[in-house]
Structures are given as C-alpha cells and as structure tokens.
Write a protein that holds these residues in place. Structure first.
Motif, PDB file in Angstrom:
ATOM      1  N   LYS A 106      12.789  -6.463  32.871  1.00 47.06           N
ATOM      2  CA  LYS A 106      12.302  -7.680  32.241  1.00 47.06           C
ATOM      3  C   LYS A 106      10.782  -7.718  32.360  1.00 47.06           C
ATOM      4  CE  LYS A 106      13.107 -10.500  36.394  1.00 47.06           C
ATOM      5  NZ  LYS A 106      13.774 -11.713  36.930  1.00 47.06           N
ATOM      6  N   GLY A 107      10.173  -8.396  31.424  1.00 47.87           N
ATOM      7  CA  GLY A 107       8.719  -8.466  31.386  1.00 47.87           C
ATOM      8  C   GLY A 107       8.240  -8.517  29.953  1.00 47.87           C
ATOM      9  N   GLU A 108       6.974  -8.151  29.739  1.00 48.85           N
ATOM     10  CA  GLU A 108       6.361  -8.222  28.415  1.00 48.85           C
ATOM     11  C   GLU A 108       5.740  -6.888  28.035  1.00 48.85           C
ATOM     12  OE1 GLU A 108       4.879 -12.899  28.361  1.00 48.85           O
ATOM     13  OE2 GLU A 108       3.408 -11.268  28.641  1.00 48.85           O
ATOM     14  N   ILE A 109       5.790  -6.582  26.755  1.00 53.84           N
ATOM     15  CA  ILE A 109       5.063  -5.451  26.184  1.00 53.84           C
ATOM     16  C   ILE A 109       4.148  -6.009  25.108  1.00 53.84           C
ATOM     17  CG2 ILE A 109       5.218  -3.319  24.844  1.00 53.84           C
ATOM     18  CD1 ILE A 109       7.940  -2.814  26.094  1.00 53.84           C
ATOM     19  N   SER A 110       2.878  -5.701  25.219  1.00 53.70           N
ATOM     20  CA  SER A 110       1.902  -6.156  24.241  1.00 53.70           C
ATOM     21  C   SER A 110       1.788  -5.110  23.132  1.00 53.70           C
ATOM     22  CB  SER A 110       0.540  -6.361  24.912  1.00 53.70           C
ATOM     23  OG  SER A 110      -0.443  -6.681  23.971  1.00 53.70           O
ATOM     24  N   MET A 111       2.011  -5.540  21.873  1.00 45.28           N
ATOM     25  CA  MET A 111       2.000  -4.618  20.739  1.00 45.28           C
ATOM     26  C   MET A 111       1.053  -5.120  19.658  1.00 45.28           C
ATOM     27  SD  MET A 111       5.141  -3.446  18.215  1.00 45.28           S
ATOM     28  CE  MET A 111       5.778  -2.225  19.338  1.00 45.28           C
ATOM     29  N   TYR A 112       0.399  -4.182  18.989  1.00 49.57           N
ATOM     30  CA  TYR A 112      -0.542  -4.513  17.914  1.00 49.57           C
ATOM     31  C   TYR A 112      -0.241  -3.645  16.702  1.00 49.57           C
ATOM     32  CZ  TYR A 112      -4.977  -5.132  15.420  1.00 49.57           C
ATOM     33  OH  TYR A 112      -5.925  -5.411  14.470  1.00 49.57           O
ATOM     34  N   CYS A 113      -0.303  -4.245  15.511  1.00 50.92           N
ATOM     35  CA  CYS A 113      -0.167  -3.468  14.284  1.00 50.92           C
ATOM     36  C   CYS A 113      -0.651  -4.299  13.105  1.00 50.92           C
ATOM     37  CB  CYS A 113       1.273  -2.993  14.068  1.00 50.92           C
ATOM     38  SG  CYS A 113       2.469  -4.323  13.828  1.00 50.92           S
ATOM     39  N   SER A 114      -0.758  -3.676  11.955  1.00 50.95           N
ATOM     40  CA  SER A 114      -1.110  -4.409  10.744  1.00 50.95           C
ATOM     41  C   SER A 114       0.090  -5.221  10.272  1.00 50.95           C
ATOM     42  CB  SER A 114      -1.529  -3.431   9.638  1.00 50.95           C
ATOM     43  OG  SER A 114      -0.417  -2.654   9.224  1.00 50.95           O
ATOM     44  N   VAL A 115      -0.170  -6.178   9.383  1.00 50.91           N
ATOM     45  CA  VAL A 115       0.926  -6.972   8.821  1.00 50.91           C
ATOM     46  C   VAL A 115       1.900  -6.065   8.076  1.00 50.91           C
ATOM     47  CG1 VAL A 115       1.506  -8.785   7.165  1.00 50.91           C
ATOM     48  CG2 VAL A 115      -0.457  -9.063   8.681  1.00 50.91           C
ATOM     49  N   THR A 116       1.368  -5.098   7.314  1.00 49.67           N
ATOM     50  CA  THR A 116       2.227  -4.166   6.574  1.00 49.67           C
ATOM     51  C   THR A 116       3.131  -3.393   7.520  1.00 49.67           C
ATOM     52  OG1 THR A 116       0.633  -3.921   4.780  1.00 49.67           O
ATOM     53  CG2 THR A 116       2.261  -2.171   5.038  1.00 49.67           C
ATOM     54  N   ALA A 117       2.567  -2.892   8.618  1.00 56.50           N
ATOM     55  CA  ALA A 117       3.375  -2.137   9.581  1.00 56.50           C
ATOM     56  C   ALA A 117       4.427  -3.023  10.228  1.00 56.50           C
ATOM     57  CB  ALA A 117       2.475  -1.526  10.652  1.00 56.50           C
ATOM     58  N   PHE A 156      -3.528   7.508  -5.282  1.00 53.67           N
ATOM     59  CA  PHE A 156      -4.466   6.817  -6.161  1.00 53.67           C
ATOM     60  C   PHE A 156      -3.685   5.803  -6.989  1.00 53.67           C
ATOM     61  CE2 PHE A 156      -6.601  10.831  -5.345  1.00 53.67           C
ATOM     62  CZ  PHE A 156      -7.941  10.497  -5.279  1.00 53.67           C
ATOM     63  N   ILE A 157      -4.239   4.593  -7.127  1.00 50.80           N
ATOM     64  CA  ILE A 157      -3.575   3.574  -7.937  1.00 50.80           C
ATOM     65  C   ILE A 157      -4.548   3.000  -8.960  1.00 50.80           C
ATOM     66  CG2 ILE A 157      -1.853   2.936  -6.213  1.00 50.80           C
ATOM     67  CD1 ILE A 157      -3.601   0.502  -5.491  1.00 50.80           C
ATOM     68  N   ALA A 158      -3.995   2.642 -10.112  1.00 50.95           N
ATOM     69  CA  ALA A 158      -4.763   2.022 -11.190  1.00 50.95           C
ATOM     70  C   ALA A 158      -4.001   0.808 -11.679  1.00 50.95           C
ATOM     71  CB  ALA A 158      -4.969   3.018 -12.330  1.00 50.95           C
ATOM     72  N   PRO A 159      -4.667  -0.131 -12.359  1.00 56.09           N
ATOM     73  CA  PRO A 159      -3.946  -1.288 -12.885  1.00 56.09           C
ATOM     74  C   PRO A 159      -3.043  -0.890 -14.040  1.00 56.09           C
ATOM     75  CG  PRO A 159      -6.220  -1.308 -13.635  1.00 56.09           C
ATOM     76  CD  PRO A 159      -6.109  -0.189 -12.643  1.00 56.09           C
ATOM     77  N   ALA A 219     -12.214  -4.067   3.542  1.00 52.26           N
ATOM     78  CA  ALA A 219     -11.426  -3.884   4.761  1.00 52.26           C
ATOM     79  C   ALA A 219      -9.984  -4.261   4.457  1.00 52.26           C
ATOM     80  CB  ALA A 219     -11.974  -4.757   5.884  1.00 52.26           C
ATOM     81  N   GLY A 220      -9.056  -3.363   4.719  1.00 51.81           N
ATOM     82  CA  GLY A 220      -7.644  -3.661   4.499  1.00 51.81           C
ATOM     83  C   GLY A 220      -7.130  -3.091   3.206  1.00 51.81           C
ATOM     84  N   HIS A 221      -6.041  -2.340   3.295  1.00 55.20           N
ATOM     85  CA  HIS A 221      -5.469  -1.724   2.096  1.00 55.20           C
ATOM     86  C   HIS A 221      -4.864  -2.751   1.147  1.00 55.20           C
ATOM     87  CE1 HIS A 221      -5.242   1.916   4.878  1.00 55.20           C
ATOM     88  NE2 HIS A 221      -6.062   2.248   3.926  1.00 55.20           N
ATOM     89  N   GLU A 222      -4.353  -3.862   1.683  1.00 49.44           N
ATOM     90  CA  GLU A 222      -3.766  -4.884   0.822  1.00 49.44           C
ATOM     91  C   GLU A 222      -4.806  -5.431  -0.146  1.00 49.44           C
ATOM     92  OE1 GLU A 222      -3.505  -4.824   4.094  1.00 49.44           O
ATOM     93  OE2 GLU A 222      -1.363  -4.669   4.580  1.00 49.44           O
ATOM     94  N   ALA A 223      -6.061  -5.562   0.319  1.00 49.25           N
ATOM     95  CA  ALA A 223      -7.133  -6.054  -0.542  1.00 49.25           C
ATOM     96  C   ALA A 223      -7.433  -5.067  -1.665  1.00 49.25           C
ATOM     97  CB  ALA A 223      -8.389  -6.316   0.283  1.00 49.25           C
ATOM     98  N   ILE A 224      -7.274  -3.778  -1.393  1.00 50.00           N
ATOM     99  CA  ILE A 224      -7.490  -2.771  -2.437  1.00 50.00           C
ATOM    100  C   ILE A 224      -6.453  -2.947  -3.540  1.00 50.00           C
ATOM    101  CG2 ILE A 224      -7.451  -0.293  -2.952  1.00 50.00           C
ATOM    102  CD1 ILE A 224      -8.569   0.219  -0.179  1.00 50.00           C
ATOM    103  N   LEU A 273       1.689   0.024  -0.784  1.00 55.09           N
ATOM    104  CA  LEU A 273       2.037  -0.308  -2.169  1.00 55.09           C
ATOM    105  C   LEU A 273       3.488  -0.744  -2.288  1.00 55.09           C
ATOM    106  CD1 LEU A 273       1.155  -0.384  -5.119  1.00 55.09           C
ATOM    107  CD2 LEU A 273       1.784   2.027  -5.294  1.00 55.09           C
ATOM    108  N   ASP A 274       4.392  -0.032  -1.623  1.00 50.52           N
ATOM    109  CA  ASP A 274       5.824  -0.349  -1.715  1.00 50.52           C
ATOM    110  C   ASP A 274       6.135  -1.746  -1.194  1.00 50.52           C
ATOM    111  OD1 ASP A 274       6.297   2.127  -2.790  1.00 50.52           O
ATOM    112  OD2 ASP A 274       7.008   3.036  -0.933  1.00 50.52           O
ATOM    113  N   ASN A 275       5.325  -2.241  -0.261  1.00 49.90           N
ATOM    114  CA  ASN A 275       5.583  -3.553   0.333  1.00 49.90           C
ATOM    115  C   ASN A 275       4.698  -4.655  -0.234  1.00 49.90           C
ATOM    116  OD1 ASN A 275       7.590  -3.268   2.737  1.00 49.90           O
ATOM    117  ND2 ASN A 275       6.255  -1.502   2.913  1.00 49.90           N
ATOM    118  N   SER A 276       3.904  -4.328  -1.253  1.00 50.83           N
ATOM    119  CA  SER A 276       2.985  -5.307  -1.815  1.00 50.83           C
ATOM    120  C   SER A 276       3.668  -6.160  -2.888  1.00 50.83           C
ATOM    121  CB  SER A 276       1.777  -4.604  -2.440  1.00 50.83           C
ATOM    122  OG  SER A 276       0.961  -5.535  -3.143  1.00 50.83           O
TER     123      SER A 276
END
Length: 292
Positions: free
Chosen positions: A90-101, A168-171, A224-229, A247-250
């Motif tokens: 028992k205890g805590e684990i501190s985890m960090y990631c992007s929103v996408t991850a 690479f992505i285009a509109p 900054a941030g792939h979602e903004a791209i 892209l798949d999660n956008s």
C-alpha cells in the motif's frame, strides 16, 4: 527532517518557479516560501537566489538537491518495505504523462494492476510530454509515460508499451495559401507552410528529414503540444508533424489527412520510464512487472 519539505524543495528546484512548484506541492506560494525559508534556516545557508523575475539554485542548493533526492528515495523504499512485511502493498506512486498518453494507455495499464494491488494509489499529473522524462530524472515524479529518446539517459529504466508512427498531416480543405496539396502529397516542400513542435523528439526528426533532402522549410508556426498542431492544421494554416497516436485520439481527426512522405519519419517508441534505483521500491517494482 520533514520529508514534505524535501518534496517541496525538489519541486522548486526543478521548476525554478514558485507558482508552478506550489501547484505541484498542493500548497500556496506563500506556504512554499516559508518552507524554503525553514530549510535554509535549519541548514544555515541559502538554497535559492531569487528576485522579482527569476529563481535559481545556489551551489549549496545544487548539493542539497542531490541529498534530497536520495533521502526521499530511501524514505519511500523503507515505507514500502515495511508495508510489504504486513502482507499487502500500500502507498502511492506518482505518475506523469500527457493528456493524450493518459487516455491512450492508462486504462489498459491500470485495470489489472488496480485489481491486484487495490491499496496502491496512483497520483496522476498531466502536462507537456517534453518535460516528462526530466521530471523523473529530477525526482519530482516516480513513473512517466513518454516517447523513448534517441539516447537513453544514464540511470533511467525503460519498458516498451507501443510504437506510434510519426506522420505528416494536412487539412482536408485547401491550405489558406495559393499552394495546393494533391492526393499524392506535397509538390514543393520548401514553400509549404509548416507547423512544428518548438522542440523535442519530433522536431529533431523533422529537422533531420529536411536536412537530408537539402530543403530549408518555411515555418509558419512553432507550438508546444502535438494537439495544438492538429488544431492549426485542421484550420488550414499549414502542414504539421505529429505522432499517429495523437491524431487517432484527436476530436479533429476527421478534419485532417495523412500525407505520403518519403522517406518515412522514424516512429515513436512509447513506454514507461523510472529511475533504475526506484525499481528497488516494492510499489514501483509491482507496477513495473504488471506491464506485459
């Protein structure tokens, strides 16, 4: 020494910003300032140089940063070992990631782990993926999900989760320029407005791609941030480069299309990171080995 003070010190030592460090520590900036003053008084030396515009570590602060990391690691290990002797982790684990991850991987990663270890809590923090590994190296977070760098820093353990192509992505609509992009891709890369990451792995790989082709790209924006791209590309401002998993999660995935480009960019290898010495901690060890 109060281990909460050490954690607060490390948060400030990493961010060098009282506002961000206080948010990470879940306290007010004034409380953080008092904590740092308490540490400095007990040590008899200044740990930070600060004025109205900047914060930096003193030479003593740099030395104390190493001590604080080691002391917290030893304390967490002792807590975990004592809990293990009682028959249940028992205890805590501190985890960090992007929103996408977080929404791409966390459900699968945590489902079986939570069933096997219900008393281990995951403290999740989300933010810029480019700072993920740095936070683990600094000791601010114990585990992170991130793309594997081309050179793995010493003392860092990595466990593969997935591979994501860099595309690479285009509109789907025309660009807001007179330059058309046909179904076979870009006809003139040098004149194509590019929307790229400010820094990080993707930027290194696209810079290398253009250099191999002998092309100086036209950079419309650096963000900054792939979602903004994805957002800017969907509005027709230019061509971007993002990991396919983003892209798949956008929610804007239907408004952009993947372009054919040769040679293909090197894919992202996504996985878990922690310090090798953290794997001695029974909590981190249990989480690490739960990932197949």
């Amino acid at each position: 020494m109060d281990h909460r003070l050490l954690s607060q010190f490390l948060a400030l030592a990493e961010t060098l910003h009282f506002g961000r460090a206080s948010e990470l520590s879940h306290i007010s900036p004034s409380t953080l300032s008092r904590s740092i003053k308490q540490l400095e008084d007990s040590l008899g030396t200044e740990l930070f140089l600060r004025d109205n515009r900047s914060v930096s570590l003193t030479p003593a602060g740099v030395k104390f940063q190493s001590y604080a990391r080691e002391a917290l690691t030893a304390w967490e290990l002792l807590q975990s070992q004592l809990a293990e002797t009682q028959g249940e982790l028992k205890g805590e684990i501190s985890m960090y990631c992007s929103v996408t991850a977080s929404y791409s991987f966390l459900y699968d990663l945590l489902s079986s782990f939570r069933q096997a270890h219900p008393k281990i809590e995951i403290k999740l923090h989300t933010g810029d993926p480019e700072s993920a590994i740095g936070r683990v190296l600094a000791g601010t977070e114990e585990v992170t999900i991130a793309a594997k760098p081309e050179s793995l820093p010493a003392g860092l353990a990595f466990k593969h989760i997935a591979t994501s192509p860099l595309v690479f992505i285009a509109p789907t609509q025309e660009l807001q320029t007179d330059l058309p992009i046909g179904p076979d891709g870009v006809s003139d890369w040098a004149k194509t407005p590019m929307i790229l990451s400010e820094s990080g792995l993707a930027r290194k790989r696209i810079n290398r791609w253009f250099k191999r082709k002998g092309i100086k790209p036209t950079i419309y924006a650096q963000v900054a941030g792939h979602e903004a791209i994805v957002s800017m590309v969907s509005l027709g401002f230019g061509v971007g480069v993002v990991p396919r998993i983003v892209l798949d999660n956008s929610p804007l995935a239907q408004r952009v299309r993947i372009l054919e480009a040769s040679p293909a960019l090197d894919a992202y290898e996504v996985g878990l990171f922690t310090l090798e010495k953290k794997l001695k901690n029974p909590l981190i060890q249990a989480f690490w080995h739960s990932i197949s």
